[in-house]
Design a protein around this motif. Structure first.
Motif, PDB file in Angstrom:
ATOM      1  N   ASP A 119      -1.204  -1.291  72.473  1.00 42.56           N
ATOM      2  CA  ASP A 119       0.014  -0.417  72.078  1.00 42.56           C
ATOM      3  C   ASP A 119       0.165   0.330  73.886  1.00 42.56           C
ATOM      4  O   ASP A 119      -0.575   1.333  74.101  1.00 42.56           O
ATOM      5  CB  ASP A 119      -0.821   0.547  71.830  1.00 42.56           C
TER       6      ASP A 119
ATOM      7  N   ILE B 162       4.206  -8.980  59.303  1.00 41.62           N
ATOM      8  CA  ILE B 162       4.843  -8.278  60.685  1.00 41.62           C
ATOM      9  C   ILE B 162       6.491  -8.262  60.827  1.00 41.62           C
ATOM     10  O   ILE B 162       6.689  -9.787  60.384  1.00 41.62           O
ATOM     11  CB  ILE B 162       3.644  -9.642  62.062  1.00 41.62           C
TER      12      ILE B 162
ATOM     13  N   ARG C 113       9.310  -3.141  69.117  1.00 42.96           N
ATOM     14  CA  ARG C 113       8.592  -1.877  68.251  1.00 42.96           C
ATOM     15  C   ARG C 113       7.448  -3.471  67.696  1.00 42.96           C
ATOM     16  O   ARG C 113       8.483  -3.948  66.264  1.00 42.96           O
ATOM     17  CB  ARG C 113       9.564  -1.598  67.215  1.00 42.96           C
ATOM     18  N   VAL C 114       6.777  -3.408  66.818  1.00 43.12           N
ATOM     19  CA  VAL C 114       5.934  -4.269  66.423  1.00 43.12           C
ATOM     20  C   VAL C 114       5.016  -3.056  64.492  1.00 43.12           C
ATOM     21  O   VAL C 114       4.195  -1.844  64.973  1.00 43.12           O
ATOM     22  CB  VAL C 114       4.452  -4.900  66.676  1.00 43.12           C
ATOM     23  N   ALA C 115       6.011  -3.182  63.574  1.00 43.11           N
ATOM     24  CA  ALA C 115       5.287  -3.215  62.782  1.00 43.11           C
ATOM     25  C   ALA C 115       4.792  -3.530  61.744  1.00 43.11           C
ATOM     26  O   ALA C 115       5.297  -5.143  61.243  1.00 43.11           O
ATOM     27  CB  ALA C 115       6.366  -2.517  61.402  1.00 43.11           C
TER      28      ALA C 115
ATOM     29  N   ARG D  66       2.270  -4.511  57.774  1.00 44.89           N
ATOM     30  CA  ARG D  66       1.803  -4.023  56.662  1.00 44.89           C
ATOM     31  C   ARG D  66       0.975  -4.732  55.895  1.00 44.89           C
ATOM     32  O   ARG D  66       1.382  -6.038  55.631  1.00 44.89           O
ATOM     33  CB  ARG D  66       2.907  -3.782  55.380  1.00 44.89           C
TER      34      ARG D  66
ATOM     35  N   SER E 247      -0.443  -0.172  57.221  1.00 49.86           N
ATOM     36  CA  SER E 247       0.142   0.191  58.071  1.00 49.86           C
ATOM     37  C   SER E 247       0.317   0.542  58.759  1.00 49.86           C
ATOM     38  O   SER E 247      -0.445   1.719  59.089  1.00 49.86           O
ATOM     39  CB  SER E 247       1.645   0.439  56.850  1.00 49.86           C
TER      40      SER E 247
ATOM     41  N   GLU F 266       2.396   0.703  62.956  1.00 49.09           N
ATOM     42  CA  GLU F 266       3.426   0.067  64.083  1.00 49.09           C
ATOM     43  C   GLU F 266       2.891   0.109  65.703  1.00 49.09           C
ATOM     44  O   GLU F 266       2.065   1.007  66.094  1.00 49.09           O
ATOM     45  CB  GLU F 266       5.292   0.570  64.696  1.00 49.09           C
ATOM     46  N   THR F 267       2.983  -0.560  66.436  1.00 53.25           N
ATOM     47  CA  THR F 267       2.840  -1.351  68.154  1.00 53.25           C
ATOM     48  C   THR F 267       4.317  -0.707  68.986  1.00 53.25           C
ATOM     49  O   THR F 267       5.432  -1.209  68.253  1.00 53.25           O
ATOM     50  CB  THR F 267       1.506  -1.431  68.182  1.00 53.25           C
ATOM     51  N   ARG F 268       3.847  -0.371  69.606  1.00 51.45           N
ATOM     52  CA  ARG F 268       5.272  -1.085  70.954  1.00 51.45           C
ATOM     53  C   ARG F 268       4.737  -1.092  72.246  1.00 51.45           C
ATOM     54  O   ARG F 268       3.463  -0.737  72.900  1.00 51.45           O
ATOM     55  CB  ARG F 268       6.096   1.079  70.737  1.00 51.45           C
TER      56      ARG F 268
END
Length: 115
Positions: free
Chosen positions: A17, A43, A79-81, A83, A93, A95-97
């Motif tokens: 991240d 993802i 952006r990685v979202a 759940r 759930s 996110e990372t960026r």
């Protein structure tokens, strides 16, 4: 005094991240502190609000992997979202960026063959 058990959580990601990379990664790896239920794993990878194609997600214990489908979308902010549902049934759930700062990947043009 009793303590409630801790909920499942993301413990690491590749790319990390906030990382700045010189080249686009080939896969996303999320590692959680508990095993993940493969049936409820999602993802999404986006760049400039545009979806980036991912191969089907692979889950092994607490690790979730998704290959990034070629071609690489190139430099920019990503952006990685995610759940997922842990083995104990708790949804997770977040996110990372990360940022890719290297040059855009180009595919060489086909060279016409000699007659």
């Amino acid at each position: 005094m009793t303590f409630a058990p801790a909920h499942s959580a993301l413990v690491s990601s590749v790319p990390a991240d906030g990382a700045t990379l010189s080249a686009a990664p080939t896969e996303i790896v999320l590692t959680f502190n508990e095993n993940i239920n493969a049936s409820f794993t999602q993802i999404a990878l986006t760049r400039a609000d545009t979806a980036v194609a991912l191969a089907p997600v692979a889950v092994k214990g607490p690790e979730v992997r998704a290959q990034i489908s070629p071609p690489s979308p190139g430099p920019g902010a990503y952006r990685v979202a995610f759940r997922v549902v842990s083995a104990d049934g708790h949804p997770i759930s977040g996110e990372t960026r990360f940022t890719v700062s290297g040059p855009a990947v180009t595919t060489p043009a086909a060279t016409p063959s000699a007659p």
